[in-house]
Design an enzyme around this catalytic site. Structure first.
Site, PDB file in Angstrom:
ATOM      1  N   LYS A 192      36.579 -54.057  26.906  1.00  0.00           N
ATOM      2  CA  LYS A 192      37.395 -53.390  27.925  1.00  0.00           C
ATOM      3  C   LYS A 192      38.112 -54.445  28.769  1.00  0.00           C
ATOM      4  O   LYS A 192      37.488 -55.373  29.271  1.00  0.00           O
ATOM      5  CB  LYS A 192      36.543 -52.523  28.843  1.00  0.00           C
ATOM      6  CG  LYS A 192      36.235 -51.145  28.286  1.00  0.00           C
ATOM      7  CD  LYS A 192      35.573 -50.297  29.358  1.00  0.00           C
ATOM      8  CE  LYS A 192      35.332 -48.878  28.873  1.00  0.00           C
ATOM      9  NZ  LYS A 192      34.712 -48.038  29.912  1.00  0.00           N
TER      10      LYS A 192
ATOM     11  N   HIS B 220      32.764 -47.710  42.135  1.00  0.00           N
ATOM     12  CA  HIS B 220      34.184 -48.029  42.260  1.00  0.00           C
ATOM     13  C   HIS B 220      34.767 -47.453  43.544  1.00  0.00           C
ATOM     14  O   HIS B 220      35.594 -48.090  44.219  1.00  0.00           O
ATOM     15  CB  HIS B 220      34.950 -47.502  41.046  1.00  0.00           C
ATOM     16  CG  HIS B 220      34.664 -48.271  39.793  1.00  0.00           C
ATOM     17  ND1 HIS B 220      34.909 -47.760  38.538  1.00  0.00           N
ATOM     18  CD2 HIS B 220      34.143 -49.504  39.596  1.00  0.00           C
ATOM     19  CE1 HIS B 220      34.560 -48.648  37.631  1.00  0.00           C
ATOM     20  NE2 HIS B 220      34.092 -49.715  38.251  1.00  0.00           N
TER      21      HIS B 220
ATOM     22  N   ASN C 242      28.722 -46.116  32.175  1.00  0.00           N
ATOM     23  CA  ASN C 242      29.313 -45.945  33.498  1.00  0.00           C
ATOM     24  C   ASN C 242      28.318 -45.402  34.521  1.00  0.00           C
ATOM     25  O   ASN C 242      28.726 -45.009  35.632  1.00  0.00           O
ATOM     26  CB  ASN C 242      30.526 -45.005  33.411  1.00  0.00           C
ATOM     27  CG  ASN C 242      31.668 -45.615  32.637  1.00  0.00           C
ATOM     28  OD1 ASN C 242      32.050 -46.754  32.864  1.00  0.00           O
ATOM     29  ND2 ASN C 242      32.218 -44.857  31.688  1.00  0.00           N
TER      30      ASN C 242
ATOM     31  N   GLU D  60      35.481 -44.951  23.510  1.00  0.00           N
ATOM     32  CA  GLU D  60      35.048 -43.768  24.276  1.00  0.00           C
ATOM     33  C   GLU D  60      35.602 -42.474  23.704  1.00  0.00           C
ATOM     34  O   GLU D  60      36.084 -41.604  24.432  1.00  0.00           O
ATOM     35  CB  GLU D  60      35.438 -43.915  25.758  1.00  0.00           C
ATOM     36  CG  GLU D  60      34.668 -45.003  26.467  1.00  0.00           C
ATOM     37  CD  GLU D  60      34.930 -45.032  27.968  1.00  0.00           C
ATOM     38  OE1 GLU D  60      35.964 -44.497  28.391  1.00  0.00           O
ATOM     39  OE2 GLU D  60      34.101 -45.591  28.697  1.00  0.00           O
TER      40      GLU D  60
ATOM     41  N   ARG E 151      29.750 -43.943  24.762  1.00  0.00           N
ATOM     42  CA  ARG E 151      29.966 -45.123  25.598  1.00  0.00           C
ATOM     43  C   ARG E 151      29.989 -44.785  27.080  1.00  0.00           C
ATOM     44  O   ARG E 151      29.789 -45.659  27.934  1.00  0.00           O
ATOM     45  CB  ARG E 151      31.266 -45.818  25.180  1.00  0.00           C
ATOM     46  CG  ARG E 151      31.513 -47.116  25.929  1.00  0.00           C
ATOM     47  CD  ARG E 151      32.594 -47.975  25.315  1.00  0.00           C
ATOM     48  NE  ARG E 151      32.774 -49.187  26.107  1.00  0.00           N
ATOM     49  CZ  ARG E 151      33.418 -50.281  25.705  1.00  0.00           C
ATOM     50  NH1 ARG E 151      33.940 -50.316  24.489  1.00  0.00           N
ATOM     51  NH2 ARG E 151      33.528 -51.324  26.488  1.00  0.00           N
TER      52      ARG E 151
ATOM     53  N   HIS F 232      28.756 -46.017  38.248  1.00  0.00           N
ATOM     54  CA  HIS F 232      30.041 -46.658  38.481  1.00  0.00           C
ATOM     55  C   HIS F 232      31.081 -45.750  39.126  1.00  0.00           C
ATOM     56  O   HIS F 232      32.003 -46.233  39.784  1.00  0.00           O
ATOM     57  CB  HIS F 232      30.572 -47.233  37.168  1.00  0.00           C
ATOM     58  CG  HIS F 232      29.925 -48.532  36.787  1.00  0.00           C
ATOM     59  ND1 HIS F 232      28.558 -48.656  36.645  1.00  0.00           N
ATOM     60  CD2 HIS F 232      30.440 -49.761  36.534  1.00  0.00           C
ATOM     61  CE1 HIS F 232      28.275 -49.906  36.311  1.00  0.00           C
ATOM     62  NE2 HIS F 232      29.396 -50.593  36.247  1.00  0.00           N
TER      63      HIS F 232
ATOM     64  N   HIS G 230      31.506 -56.003  43.285  1.00  0.00           N
ATOM     65  CA  HIS G 230      31.277 -54.931  42.319  1.00  0.00           C
ATOM     66  C   HIS G 230      29.791 -54.716  42.038  1.00  0.00           C
ATOM     67  O   HIS G 230      29.302 -53.585  42.071  1.00  0.00           O
ATOM     68  CB  HIS G 230      32.010 -55.247  41.021  1.00  0.00           C
ATOM     69  CG  HIS G 230      31.733 -54.258  39.927  1.00  0.00           C
ATOM     70  ND1 HIS G 230      32.135 -52.936  39.989  1.00  0.00           N
ATOM     71  CD2 HIS G 230      31.061 -54.388  38.744  1.00  0.00           C
ATOM     72  CE1 HIS G 230      31.740 -52.305  38.899  1.00  0.00           C
ATOM     73  NE2 HIS G 230      31.091 -53.152  38.139  1.00  0.00           N
TER      74      HIS G 230
ATOM     75  N   GLU H  28      24.056 -54.753  37.371  1.00  0.00           N
ATOM     76  CA  GLU H  28      24.241 -54.326  35.984  1.00  0.00           C
ATOM     77  C   GLU H  28      22.926 -54.356  35.209  1.00  0.00           C
ATOM     78  O   GLU H  28      22.677 -53.518  34.344  1.00  0.00           O
ATOM     79  CB  GLU H  28      25.294 -55.196  35.288  1.00  0.00           C
ATOM     80  CG  GLU H  28      26.709 -55.018  35.819  1.00  0.00           C
ATOM     81  CD  GLU H  28      27.303 -53.646  35.514  1.00  0.00           C
ATOM     82  OE1 GLU H  28      26.738 -52.911  34.686  1.00  0.00           O
ATOM     83  OE2 GLU H  28      28.340 -53.303  36.125  1.00  0.00           O
TER      84      GLU H  28
ATOM     85  N   LYS I 148      24.207 -52.831  24.711  1.00  0.00           N
ATOM     86  CA  LYS I 148      25.617 -52.481  24.875  1.00  0.00           C
ATOM     87  C   LYS I 148      26.358 -52.559  23.546  1.00  0.00           C
ATOM     88  O   LYS I 148      27.203 -51.705  23.251  1.00  0.00           O
ATOM     89  CB  LYS I 148      26.290 -53.391  25.897  1.00  0.00           C
ATOM     90  CG  LYS I 148      27.743 -53.003  26.137  1.00  0.00           C
ATOM     91  CD  LYS I 148      28.379 -53.760  27.297  1.00  0.00           C
ATOM     92  CE  LYS I 148      29.793 -53.263  27.560  1.00  0.00           C
ATOM     93  NZ  LYS I 148      30.421 -53.944  28.721  1.00  0.00           N
TER      94      LYS I 148
ATOM     95  N   ARG J  26      52.036 -59.096  21.520  1.00  0.00           N
ATOM     96  CA  ARG J  26      51.299 -57.981  20.903  1.00  0.00           C
ATOM     97  C   ARG J  26      49.865 -58.361  20.511  1.00  0.00           C
ATOM     98  O   ARG J  26      49.271 -57.745  19.635  1.00  0.00           O
ATOM     99  CB  ARG J  26      52.066 -57.425  19.692  1.00  0.00           C
ATOM    100  CG  ARG J  26      53.409 -56.824  20.053  1.00  0.00           C
ATOM    101  CD  ARG J  26      54.054 -56.135  18.867  1.00  0.00           C
ATOM    102  NE  ARG J  26      55.293 -55.491  19.274  1.00  0.00           N
ATOM    103  CZ  ARG J  26      56.484 -56.075  19.273  1.00  0.00           C
ATOM    104  NH1 ARG J  26      56.596 -57.331  18.888  1.00  0.00           N
ATOM    105  NH2 ARG J  26      57.552 -55.419  19.654  1.00  0.00           N
TER     106      ARG J  26
END
Length: 364
Positions: free
Chosen positions: A142, A252, A245, A236, A241, A248, A264, A184, A226, A120
């Site tokens: 993330k 993707h 993206n 989000e 946030r 992206h 990527h 990026e 960021k 956990r």
């Protein structure tokens, strides 16, 4: 060595940033306090820096384990998560374990996801070693793995206890990995504003030539921007946030449609070009700004080879993007650098237009 405070509510941590500082990592209190340490290390990095990694390994913990990970999109999977968890259990690591990831974005995504679900949640430190992971994925919390043909569809939000960035690792990377990092960085130029975009444009060659001062300053600016976004919208919930993206949704889909033939960060550059053309097509971005931003993106065309592509397939892949709602594609688009719009819906023909116009620069 610089320190950047990441002030996320209930998840305060620091980023250490510098050149030739990896040997200092084992002396930090968070390492000394933890006796049970599990390392996930990128295979290629380990081969190139075996002595450095071994010295660090020998100076930490009373119980430790080194898990060498082959960082590919194929291994960004439940199978690899299962293998890491099996190694943790087999070697009797419990909730008092500190997991340290040393590698690029794929390594960080997989290792942090494993840390977030094992017992956990166990403590986690990220040591990013690629330019892309340094400027972006190492900060923000993330985690994620791929499932089937959908990228990053399974994951959690899980903040690290520390991020440690030594830009010396960049010197053993191939040129394409630096280009990936530029993807990026270019995104942040468009997010932060014209001044930073122009700075990136003017310092492009210095970054590619490993100018330490320039690289550290650029990484610091990206991380600080960021962290401000994530502090105000960690999971989000407000939509803030989502600006991260930019490009992206296209990127993707490009990665998947191209069967990960390109990396990527390369896909992000192409995705940003598509996003600019879509912004222009729906009259958000004027022609003057389109012509101002595109040349820097196009300047990396020689390092990106898009094979023959299928726009219908690309569109269908984008429909599976995790940010979508009601089966409608939600785009992040811009009016100018620093002025973004989220959750924009457009006509299918406009998306196809953007794909064809954006990808034309990078066709093999």
């Amino acid at each position: 060595m610089k320190k950047i405070d990441i002030k996320i509510p209930n998840n305060f941590y620091q980023v250490y940033l510098g050149s030739n500082i990896f040997h200092k990592l084992s002396n930090l209190d968070v390492i000394k306090r933890n006796k049970n340490i599990f390392l996930v290390v990128d295979k290629n990095l380990y081969l190139n820096h075996r002595d450095k990694i071994s010295l660090f390994y020998n100076n930490i913990g009373t119980k430790k384990f080194l898990y060498v990970f082959e960082a590919t999109e194929k291994n960004k999977s439940f199978t690899e998560i299962k293998n890491i968890i099996a190694a943790l259990i087999k070697n009797n690591f419990g909730r008092d374990t500190l997991l340290i990831s040393i590698g690029g974005g794929i390594t960080g995504d997989v290792a942090s996801f494993a840390a977030s679900i094992y017992s956990r949640g166990i403590k986690y430190i990220n040591v990013p070693t690629t330019l892309l992971s340094m400027v972006d994925s190492s900060v923000g919390g993330k985690t994620g793995i791929n499932f089937g043909n959908t990228k990053n569809i399974v994951g959690t939000f899980y903040q690290p206890d520390l991020v440690f960035i030594d830009i010396e690792f960049l010197k053993t990377l191939p040129h394409e990995e630096i280009v990936c990092g530029m993807g990026e960085i270019l995104k942040y130029g468009l997010l932060i504003g014209d001044n930073f975009f122009e700075e990136i444009k003017n310092k492009r060659n210095k970054i590619l030539e490993f100018n330490s001062t320039t690289i550290i300053d650029v990484i610091k600016n990206c991380i600080q921007f960021k962290s401000d976004i994530v502090r105000n919208d960690e999971k989000e919930k407000t939509g803030l946030r989502k600006v991260l993206n930019l490009g992206h949704t296209f990127a993707h889909a490009i990665e998947v449609e191209q069967k990960h033939h390109i990396k990527h960060g390369q896909a992000v550059i192409a995705g940003l070009a598509c996003a600019l053309h879509l912004s222009n097509k729906i009259n958000l971005l004027n022609d003057s700004n389109l012509e101002k931003y595109l040349p820097l993106l196009i300047s990396f065309a020689d390092s990106i080879d898009i094979q023959k592509y299928d726009t219908k397939k690309l569109y269908e892949i984008m429909k599976r993007d995790k940010k979508n709602k009601d089966e409608k594609i939600k785009f992040v688009l811009l009016k100018k650098a620093g002025e973004l719009f989220v959750d924009i819906e457009t006509k299918k023909e406009d998306v196809i237009y953007a794909l064809n116009n954006g990808l034309q620069y990078y066709k093999a």
